[in-house]
Design a protein around this motif. Sequence first.
Motif, mmCIF file in Angstrom:
data_model
loop_
_atom_site.group_PDB
_atom_site.id
_atom_site.type_symbol
_atom_site.label_atom_id
_atom_site.label_comp_id
_atom_site.label_asym_id
_atom_site.label_seq_id
_atom_site.Cartn_x
_atom_site.Cartn_y
_atom_site.Cartn_z
ATOM 1 N N ASN A 173 -28.356 17.713 -57.720
ATOM 2 C CA ASN A 173 -27.808 17.398 -56.403
ATOM 3 C C ASN A 173 -28.538 18.104 -55.263
ATOM 4 N N TYR A 174 -29.483 18.985 -55.597
ATOM 5 C CA TYR A 174 -30.156 19.766 -54.548
ATOM 6 C C TYR A 174 -31.671 19.582 -54.544
ATOM 7 N N PHE A 175 -32.236 19.103 -55.629
ATOM 8 C CA PHE A 175 -33.671 18.852 -55.689
ATOM 9 C C PHE A 175 -33.901 17.432 -56.167
ATOM 10 N N ASN A 176 -34.921 16.773 -55.598
ATOM 11 C CA ASN A 176 -35.226 15.423 -56.069
ATOM 12 C C ASN A 176 -36.062 15.489 -57.354
ATOM 13 N N LYS A 177 -36.400 14.325 -57.888
ATOM 14 C CA LYS A 177 -37.079 14.252 -59.185
ATOM 15 C C LYS A 177 -38.420 14.975 -59.157
ATOM 16 N N GLU A 178 -39.182 14.772 -58.078
ATOM 17 C CA GLU A 178 -40.500 15.408 -57.983
ATOM 18 C C GLU A 178 -40.371 16.925 -57.877
ATOM 19 N N GLU A 179 -39.375 17.390 -57.125
ATOM 20 C CA GLU A 179 -39.175 18.831 -56.982
ATOM 21 C C GLU A 179 -38.754 19.462 -58.307
ATOM 22 N N LEU A 180 -37.871 18.807 -59.021
ATOM 23 C CA LEU A 180 -37.441 19.335 -60.318
ATOM 24 C C LEU A 180 -38.597 19.427 -61.297
ATOM 25 N N GLU A 181 -39.466 18.421 -61.267
ATOM 26 C CA GLU A 181 -40.623 18.442 -62.157
ATOM 27 C C GLU A 181 -41.559 19.586 -61.798
ATOM 28 N N GLU A 182 -41.749 19.823 -60.509
ATOM 29 C CA GLU A 182 -42.608 20.932 -60.080
ATOM 30 C C GLU A 182 -41.985 22.279 -60.430
ATOM 31 N N LEU A 183 -40.675 22.374 -60.286
ATOM 32 C CA LEU A 183 -39.990 23.618 -60.648
ATOM 33 C C LEU A 183 -40.185 23.946 -62.124
ATOM 34 N N LYS A 184 -40.187 22.931 -62.973
ATOM 35 C CA LYS A 184 -40.345 23.149 -64.410
ATOM 36 C C LYS A 184 -41.789 23.458 -64.797
ATOM 37 N N SER A 185 -42.745 22.839 -64.100
ATOM 38 C CA SER A 185 -44.140 22.927 -64.539
ATOM 39 C C SER A 185 -44.948 24.014 -63.838
ATOM 40 N N SER A 186 -44.421 24.620 -62.786
ATOM 41 C CA SER A 186 -45.172 25.648 -62.054
ATOM 42 C C SER A 186 -45.462 26.851 -62.953
ATOM 43 N N GLY A 187 -46.613 27.463 -62.718
ATOM 44 C CA GLY A 187 -46.971 28.646 -63.486
ATOM 45 C C GLY A 187 -47.418 28.311 -64.895
ATOM 46 N N GLN A 188 -47.318 29.284 -65.781
ATOM 47 C CA GLN A 188 -47.765 29.086 -67.160
ATOM 48 C C GLN A 188 -46.803 28.174 -67.921
ATOM 49 N N PRO A 189 -47.321 27.385 -68.846
ATOM 50 C CA PRO A 189 -46.445 26.512 -69.638
ATOM 51 C C PRO A 189 -45.575 27.333 -70.580
ATOM 52 N N ILE A 190 -44.424 26.790 -70.925
ATOM 53 C CA ILE A 190 -43.521 27.504 -71.827
ATOM 54 C C ILE A 190 -44.069 27.518 -73.254
#
Length: 482
Positions: A173-190
């Motif tokens: 409800n606070y981030f759109n699809k593109e933002e959520l994807e960037e939040l997950k993928s930023s930095g080193q991969p899990i």
Amino acid sequence: MTDNSERLEDAMETEIVQSSLIFGVNFDYKAMWIKDIQNCANNLEIRLDNAKPTWKRIENKLNIERQDNTSAPVKTRSTPAPVASSSSSSSTCPTLKTKLSTIDRDKVLKVYDALIRDENTCWVLKATKQQATLEKKTLWSVKRKMREFVATLTYVHPTLSFILDMSDLNWVNYFNKEELEELKSSGQPILRCIHDELKPKFEQIENLKSALDAYNFRRLIDHHPIEQPLLAWLSQTLMQTATFFTPGARTPTQNMLESDKLYYLWSLLSTIHRNSGIEALGKEKTSTFHAKILNSKRKLSAVDEIEREKIGRRLDTIYIGRGIELGGLEVGPTKDNTKEFEDSMLKLPFVFKDMLSEIVSRRPSLLHKAHVLGYNINGDAVRLIDADIPGGHIVRIRRTDELEYPTDNDDYVLKMVSLLELASYGKAIIDDTYSLCCQTRVPPLATGNLSLFPPSFAPNTDNQGQSSNASSSVKKSRKNTN
């Protein structure tokens, strides 16, 4: 009853009454103490008898003390009530239904406001910038959107400690699809790289057909037990686990107790660190980093008496290297979605945040480099949890999908290979942070210097009745008493 046992009972009653006075009238102090006593007995390897304690005297004493303090009488409950969280040693993490007081929420909002004013500490997503440019809107940072969410809270939530959990569906409800994807993928991969020694072995194991084949394959893994610890771990893991699933085995893994599952089935998540400088400490080890944060605001008795020292949250396993806490593991013996929510989304993130805080407060250059590793085992499935600070000062929590433990000879090979890979990914996370910590000098720091790292949420016990049903029940009790 001997004089010693009578004195012990009296001392216990006094301690329970005095420590329970700070809580709201609906606080389930009995459950808290029963759990603490059982944990203490387990740590000391003492077997408790089956006699049920009588709580009536304690309840009467507590009622008298509360009445003397013009508080309402205690009401016995079988389960914890949804009141504001306490900062006691045994409940440092809230439950799923812990109410948030208005005063505590406003205090956290002020901290958010202060941090947002400093644009240098704000994490702004590329997707947010593009959207703001296209729609000609004000640019909002991740921290500002989290602040907007905090303003709506009525229950204690990890966001109060600046934790952004990517598995929390509230963020849709606070981030759109593109933002959520960037939040997950930023930095080193899990999921990092698998060690060169292990990758070809995993490929060979995947081509096997049965648990017996895997047991026999481990005999072919030529290795030095000290100089090649990863191959030693692989050989030992295959030998220990395959025996449970070889045709004719008589040990049902589904009926194992929690301690047995952790030792026999899931030990691969800990033994992979042997001979690496990392220790996997078990038996409900307490997090000292978490305890340090909890006690950071203790002060000498002056107007008010000094607070009791709080202990850190207990985990089933804590990973430590040179005194640095690098992660932990929590296990539930049976499938329980509610327990998984509490452990995976409340308990572990709060502890991991404090572990990260301690690492980066002493080594500021690792702010956006350090990671903390976690595992949450729910019955016969496991998730890997990664905590880091990819931008600003927000702690991000990411998870892998669940991986199930083998159930029989037919599915042993394929499921075990996936678990072996998961353990190797976890080792890569811990090794990277451990190496960075060992290579980074801890500079002299003046005691009392303010840290730029946002503080962890610590509820005000004086206000725990605020904005909860407990406050209204207290008022009604007082009115009836009068």
